[in-house]
Scaffold this active site. Structure first.
Site, short mmCIF file in Angstrom:
data_model
loop_
_atom_site.label_atom_id
_atom_site.label_comp_id
_atom_site.label_asym_id
_atom_site.label_seq_id
_atom_site.Cartn_x
_atom_site.Cartn_y
_atom_site.Cartn_z
N SER A 277 0.81 -1.18 0.17
CA SER A 277 0.07 0.04 0.02
C SER A 277 0.81 1.17 0.12
CB SER A 277 -0.97 -0.08 1.17
OG SER A 277 -0.29 -0.12 2.65
N LYS B 120 4.69 -11.58 3.18
CA LYS B 120 3.14 -11.83 2.84
C LYS B 120 2.67 -11.96 1.31
CE LYS B 120 -0.20 -8.35 3.48
NZ LYS B 120 -0.69 -8.07 2.40
N GLU C 162 -9.14 -9.46 4.11
CA GLU C 162 -9.50 -7.95 3.95
C GLU C 162 -10.91 -7.97 3.29
OE1 GLU C 162 -6.31 -5.70 1.78
OE2 GLU C 162 -7.63 -3.87 1.53
O1 KIV Z 1 -0.43 -3.39 1.75
C1 KIV Z 1 -0.99 -3.27 2.73
O2 KIV Z 1 -1.05 -2.14 3.54
C2 KIV Z 1 -1.97 -4.35 3.15
C3 KIV Z 1 -2.88 -4.14 4.33
C4 KIV Z 1 -3.88 -3.16 3.55
C5 KIV Z 1 -3.28 -5.38 5.05
O3 KIV Z 1 -1.89 -5.37 2.67
#
Ligand code: KIV
Length: 265
Positions: free
Chosen positions: A47, A114, A183
Protein backbone atom coordinates in the site's frame (compact mmCIF):
# COMPACT_ATOMS: atom_id res chain seq x y z
CA UNK A 1 7.98 0.29 32.72
CA UNK A 2 6.57 -2.77 31.00
CA UNK A 3 9.20 -4.57 28.93
CA UNK A 4 7.96 -5.25 25.39
CA UNK A 5 8.82 -8.70 24.14
CA UNK A 6 9.15 -9.16 20.37
CA UNK A 7 6.58 -11.64 19.06
CA UNK A 8 7.57 -14.95 17.53
CA UNK A 9 5.65 -17.19 15.16
CA UNK A 10 4.56 -19.42 18.04
CA UNK A 11 3.51 -16.49 20.28
CA UNK A 12 1.47 -15.13 17.37
CA UNK A 13 -0.25 -18.48 16.79
CA UNK A 14 -0.80 -18.94 20.55
CA UNK A 15 -2.56 -15.57 20.79
CA UNK A 16 -5.52 -17.00 18.86
CA UNK A 17 -8.47 -17.30 21.23
CA UNK A 18 -6.51 -15.67 24.08
CA UNK A 19 -6.02 -12.04 23.05
CA UNK A 20 -6.44 -9.83 20.01
CA UNK A 21 -3.42 -9.03 17.86
CA UNK A 22 -2.68 -5.56 16.48
CA UNK A 23 -0.82 -4.83 13.27
CA UNK A 24 -0.06 -1.49 11.63
CA UNK A 25 1.73 -0.64 8.40
CA UNK A 26 4.94 1.40 8.27
CA UNK A 27 7.16 2.41 5.38
CA UNK A 28 10.07 4.23 6.99
CA UNK A 29 12.30 4.22 10.06
CA UNK A 30 10.77 7.38 11.55
CA UNK A 31 7.27 6.00 11.94
CA UNK A 32 8.45 2.44 12.56
CA UNK A 33 10.32 3.75 15.61
CA UNK A 34 7.14 5.38 16.91
CA UNK A 35 5.21 2.11 16.50
CA UNK A 36 8.01 -0.11 17.85
CA UNK A 37 7.00 -1.89 21.03
CA UNK A 38 3.40 -0.70 20.71
CA UNK A 39 1.96 -3.22 18.24
CA UNK A 40 2.39 -6.97 17.79
CA UNK A 41 3.62 -6.65 14.23
CA UNK A 42 4.44 -4.08 11.58
CA UNK A 43 3.57 -4.71 7.95
CA UNK A 44 5.63 -3.04 5.25
CA UNK A 45 2.61 -3.12 2.97
CA UNK A 46 2.69 -2.61 -0.78
CA UNK A 47 0.00 0.00 0.00
CA UNK A 48 3.05 2.25 0.27
CA UNK A 49 2.84 2.55 -3.52
CA UNK A 50 -0.41 4.46 -2.96
CA UNK A 51 -0.04 6.33 0.32
CA UNK A 52 3.69 7.02 -0.06
CA UNK A 53 4.13 6.87 -3.84
CA UNK A 54 0.86 8.60 -4.77
CA UNK A 55 -0.12 5.85 -7.24
CA UNK A 56 -3.67 4.63 -7.91
CA UNK A 57 -3.02 1.01 -6.97
CA UNK A 58 -0.32 -1.24 -5.53
CA UNK A 59 0.67 -2.95 -8.78
CA UNK A 60 3.73 -0.98 -9.88
CA UNK A 61 5.88 -1.30 -6.76
CA UNK A 62 9.04 -3.35 -7.26
CA UNK A 63 10.86 -5.88 -5.09
CA UNK A 64 13.82 -3.46 -4.84
CA UNK A 65 11.53 -0.70 -3.53
CA UNK A 66 9.91 -3.05 -1.00
CA UNK A 67 13.35 -4.14 0.20
CA UNK A 68 14.50 -0.51 0.53
CA UNK A 69 11.46 0.38 2.68
CA UNK A 70 11.67 -2.86 4.68
CA UNK A 71 15.31 -2.11 5.55
CA UNK A 72 14.25 1.33 6.80
CA UNK A 73 11.42 -0.12 8.90
CA UNK A 74 13.75 -2.77 10.36
CA UNK A 75 16.22 0.00 11.27
CA UNK A 76 13.47 1.87 13.12
CA UNK A 77 11.64 -1.01 14.84
CA UNK A 78 14.15 -3.37 16.39
CA UNK A 79 11.68 -4.90 18.87
CA UNK A 80 8.78 -5.67 16.58
CA UNK A 81 7.95 -8.60 14.31
CA UNK A 82 8.18 -7.24 10.74
CA UNK A 83 6.42 -8.53 7.64
CA UNK A 84 7.38 -7.52 4.08
CA UNK A 85 4.69 -7.59 1.39
CA UNK A 86 5.68 -9.44 -1.78
CA UNK A 87 4.80 -7.15 -4.71
CA UNK A 88 2.58 -8.04 -7.66
CA UNK A 89 4.33 -10.46 -10.06
CA UNK A 90 7.07 -11.51 -7.64
CA UNK A 91 5.61 -14.90 -6.68
CA UNK A 92 4.17 -16.27 -9.91
CA UNK A 93 5.89 -19.64 -9.45
CA UNK A 94 7.83 -21.40 -6.69
CA UNK A 95 11.29 -20.52 -8.03
CA UNK A 96 10.55 -16.82 -8.59
CA UNK A 97 8.81 -16.60 -5.21
CA UNK A 98 11.72 -18.22 -3.40
CA UNK A 99 14.34 -16.03 -5.10
CA UNK A 100 12.42 -12.89 -4.13
CA UNK A 101 11.60 -14.02 -0.60
CA UNK A 102 15.22 -15.05 -0.13
CA UNK A 103 16.29 -11.52 -1.18
CA UNK A 104 13.99 -10.14 1.56
CA UNK A 105 15.56 -12.44 4.16
CA UNK A 106 19.12 -11.82 3.00
CA UNK A 107 18.93 -8.04 2.56
CA UNK A 108 16.65 -7.10 5.49
CA UNK A 109 15.90 -8.43 8.94
CA UNK A 110 12.18 -8.91 8.19
CA UNK A 111 10.67 -11.88 10.02
CA UNK A 112 8.16 -12.95 7.35
CA UNK A 113 6.76 -12.18 3.92
CA UNK A 114 3.10 -11.75 2.95
CA UNK A 115 1.56 -12.99 -0.28
CA UNK A 116 -1.94 -12.55 -1.67
CA UNK A 117 -3.91 -15.62 -2.72
CA UNK A 118 -5.79 -18.66 -1.45
CA UNK A 119 -6.03 -22.16 -2.95
CA UNK A 120 -4.34 -20.91 -6.12
CA UNK A 121 -1.24 -19.84 -4.19
CA UNK A 122 -1.08 -22.71 -1.64
CA UNK A 123 1.74 -24.40 -3.59
CA UNK A 124 3.81 -21.19 -3.36
CA UNK A 125 3.15 -20.88 0.39
CA UNK A 126 4.20 -24.52 0.81
CA UNK A 127 7.39 -24.09 -1.20
CA UNK A 128 8.41 -21.02 0.78
CA UNK A 129 7.61 -22.50 4.20
CA UNK A 130 9.33 -25.80 3.25
CA UNK A 131 12.39 -23.67 2.52
CA UNK A 132 12.41 -21.80 5.85
CA UNK A 133 10.58 -18.62 4.84
CA UNK A 134 7.76 -17.61 7.23
CA UNK A 135 4.62 -16.68 5.30
CA UNK A 136 1.56 -14.58 6.11
CA UNK A 137 -1.35 -15.19 3.74
CA UNK A 138 -3.76 -12.54 2.44
CA UNK A 139 -7.24 -13.49 1.23
CA UNK A 140 -10.64 -11.85 0.64
CA UNK A 141 -10.27 -8.51 -1.13
CA UNK A 142 -6.80 -8.71 -2.63
CA UNK A 143 -5.56 -5.28 -3.74
CA UNK A 144 -3.27 -6.85 -6.37
CA UNK A 145 -6.50 -7.92 -8.18
CA UNK A 146 -7.59 -4.27 -8.47
CA UNK A 147 -7.27 -4.06 -12.26
CA UNK A 148 -8.47 -7.54 -13.10
CA UNK A 149 -11.58 -7.15 -10.91
CA UNK A 150 -12.18 -3.52 -11.97
CA UNK A 151 -11.91 -2.05 -8.45
CA UNK A 152 -11.98 -3.13 -4.82
CA UNK A 153 -14.82 -5.63 -4.36
CA UNK A 154 -16.13 -6.69 -0.94
CA UNK A 155 -16.15 -10.48 -0.50
CA UNK A 156 -18.19 -13.00 1.49
CA UNK A 157 -21.57 -11.81 0.27
CA UNK A 158 -23.02 -15.22 -0.60
CA UNK A 159 -22.68 -18.76 0.70
CA UNK A 160 -20.71 -19.96 -2.33
CA UNK A 161 -18.11 -17.23 -1.90
CA UNK A 162 -17.98 -17.80 1.87
CA UNK A 163 -17.31 -21.50 1.25
CA UNK A 164 -14.58 -20.62 -1.22
CA UNK A 165 -12.94 -18.21 1.28
CA UNK A 166 -13.01 -20.91 3.99
CA UNK A 167 -11.30 -23.29 1.53
CA UNK A 168 -8.72 -20.56 0.75
CA UNK A 169 -7.93 -20.06 4.44
CA UNK A 170 -7.68 -23.80 5.08
CA UNK A 171 -5.49 -24.36 2.02
CA UNK A 172 -2.90 -21.75 2.96
CA UNK A 173 -2.97 -22.80 6.61
CA UNK A 174 -2.28 -26.41 5.51
CA UNK A 175 0.51 -25.09 3.25
CA UNK A 176 2.22 -23.51 6.27
CA UNK A 177 1.03 -19.88 6.58
CA UNK A 178 1.21 -18.96 10.29
CA UNK A 179 -1.20 -16.03 10.04
CA UNK A 180 -3.69 -14.74 7.46
CA UNK A 181 -4.77 -11.18 6.62
CA UNK A 182 -8.45 -11.09 5.69
CA UNK A 183 -9.44 -7.94 3.84
CA UNK A 184 -12.80 -6.45 2.84
CA UNK A 185 -15.05 -9.33 3.91
CA UNK A 186 -18.59 -9.24 5.37
CA UNK A 187 -18.35 -9.70 9.17
CA UNK A 188 -20.46 -12.90 9.30
CA UNK A 189 -18.23 -14.52 6.70
CA UNK A 190 -15.11 -13.32 8.53
CA UNK A 191 -16.36 -14.99 11.73
CA UNK A 192 -16.85 -18.33 9.95
CA UNK A 193 -13.41 -18.12 8.30
CA UNK A 194 -11.80 -17.27 11.66
CA UNK A 195 -13.48 -20.27 13.30
CA UNK A 196 -12.43 -22.58 10.47
CA UNK A 197 -8.65 -22.28 10.97
CA UNK A 198 -6.15 -22.64 13.81
CA UNK A 199 -3.94 -19.70 12.79
CA UNK A 200 -4.79 -16.07 13.60
CA UNK A 201 -6.93 -14.15 11.13
CA UNK A 202 -6.02 -10.46 11.04
CA UNK A 203 -8.90 -8.43 9.65
CA UNK A 204 -9.05 -5.17 7.76
CA UNK A 205 -12.60 -4.15 6.95
CA UNK A 206 -13.72 -7.58 8.20
CA UNK A 207 -15.52 -6.73 11.46
CA UNK A 208 -14.79 -7.62 15.06
CA UNK A 209 -15.00 -11.44 15.06
CA UNK A 210 -11.44 -12.01 13.87
CA UNK A 211 -8.24 -12.58 15.83
CA UNK A 212 -6.76 -9.12 15.32
CA UNK A 213 -6.84 -5.97 13.22
CA UNK A 214 -4.55 -4.22 10.77
CA UNK A 215 -4.77 -0.61 9.57
CA UNK A 216 -2.70 1.45 7.16
CA UNK A 217 -0.88 4.02 9.32
CA UNK A 218 -1.64 7.03 7.12
CA UNK A 219 -5.38 6.21 7.16
CA UNK A 220 -5.64 5.71 10.94
CA UNK A 221 -3.54 8.78 11.72
CA UNK A 222 -5.52 10.94 9.30
CA UNK A 223 -2.68 11.83 6.93
CA UNK A 224 -4.71 10.79 3.92
CA UNK A 225 -7.57 13.24 4.13
CA UNK A 226 -9.09 13.06 0.63
CA UNK A 227 -10.99 9.86 1.39
CA UNK A 228 -11.66 7.75 4.47
CA UNK A 229 -12.65 4.11 3.83
CA UNK A 230 -15.68 3.05 5.95
CA UNK A 231 -13.65 0.55 7.99
CA UNK A 232 -11.00 3.05 9.07
CA UNK A 233 -11.09 4.68 12.49
CA UNK A 234 -9.18 7.98 12.48
CA UNK A 235 -7.17 8.33 15.70
CA UNK A 236 -5.49 11.59 14.73
CA UNK A 237 -6.09 14.45 12.35
CA UNK A 238 -2.54 14.21 11.01
CA UNK A 239 -3.05 16.13 7.76
CA UNK A 240 -4.64 19.11 9.51
CA UNK A 241 -1.99 19.18 12.24
CA UNK A 242 0.82 19.13 9.67
CA UNK A 243 -0.77 21.79 7.46
CA UNK A 244 -1.43 24.07 10.43
CA UNK A 245 2.16 23.68 11.68
CA UNK A 246 3.63 24.40 8.24
CA UNK A 247 1.42 27.50 7.92
CA UNK A 248 2.65 28.68 11.34
CA UNK A 249 6.26 28.14 10.27
CA UNK A 250 5.76 30.15 7.05
CA UNK A 251 4.07 32.89 9.08
CA UNK A 252 7.00 33.01 11.54
CA UNK A 253 9.51 33.20 8.66
CA UNK A 254 7.55 36.07 7.08
CA UNK A 255 7.12 37.84 10.44
CA UNK A 256 10.86 37.44 11.11
CA UNK A 257 10.00 35.84 14.49
CA UNK A 258 11.89 32.68 13.50
CA UNK A 259 14.70 32.12 14.35
CA UNK A 260 14.72 33.76 17.76
CA UNK A 261 17.81 34.51 19.87
CA UNK A 262 17.49 31.04 21.46
CA UNK A 263 17.46 29.37 18.06
CA UNK A 264 20.82 30.62 16.78
CA UNK A 265 24.47 29.58 17.41
O1 KIV B 1 -0.39 -3.35 1.68
C1 KIV B 1 -1.00 -3.25 2.75
O2 KIV B 1 -0.91 -2.24 3.48
C2 KIV B 1 -1.85 -4.37 3.14
C3 KIV B 1 -2.84 -4.11 4.23
C4 KIV B 1 -3.99 -3.40 3.65
C5 KIV B 1 -3.22 -5.35 4.92
O3 KIV B 1 -1.76 -5.42 2.58
Amino acid sequence: MQQFKKQTISSIINAKGNRKLSMITAYDALFAKLFDGEVDFILVGDSLNMSFGGKNDTLSITMEQMIYHTKAVCNGAKNTFIICDMPFGTYTNEKIAFENAMAVYQQTSADAVKIEGGKNKAHIVKYLTDNSIAVVGHIGLMPQNFRVEGGYKIKGKDSQNIQSLIEDAKAIEAAGAFCIVLEGVKPDAAKLITEAVGVPIIGIGAGIDVDGQVLVWSDMLGFFDEFKPKFVRKYLNGAQLVKKSVQEYVRDVNDKTFPSDEEIY
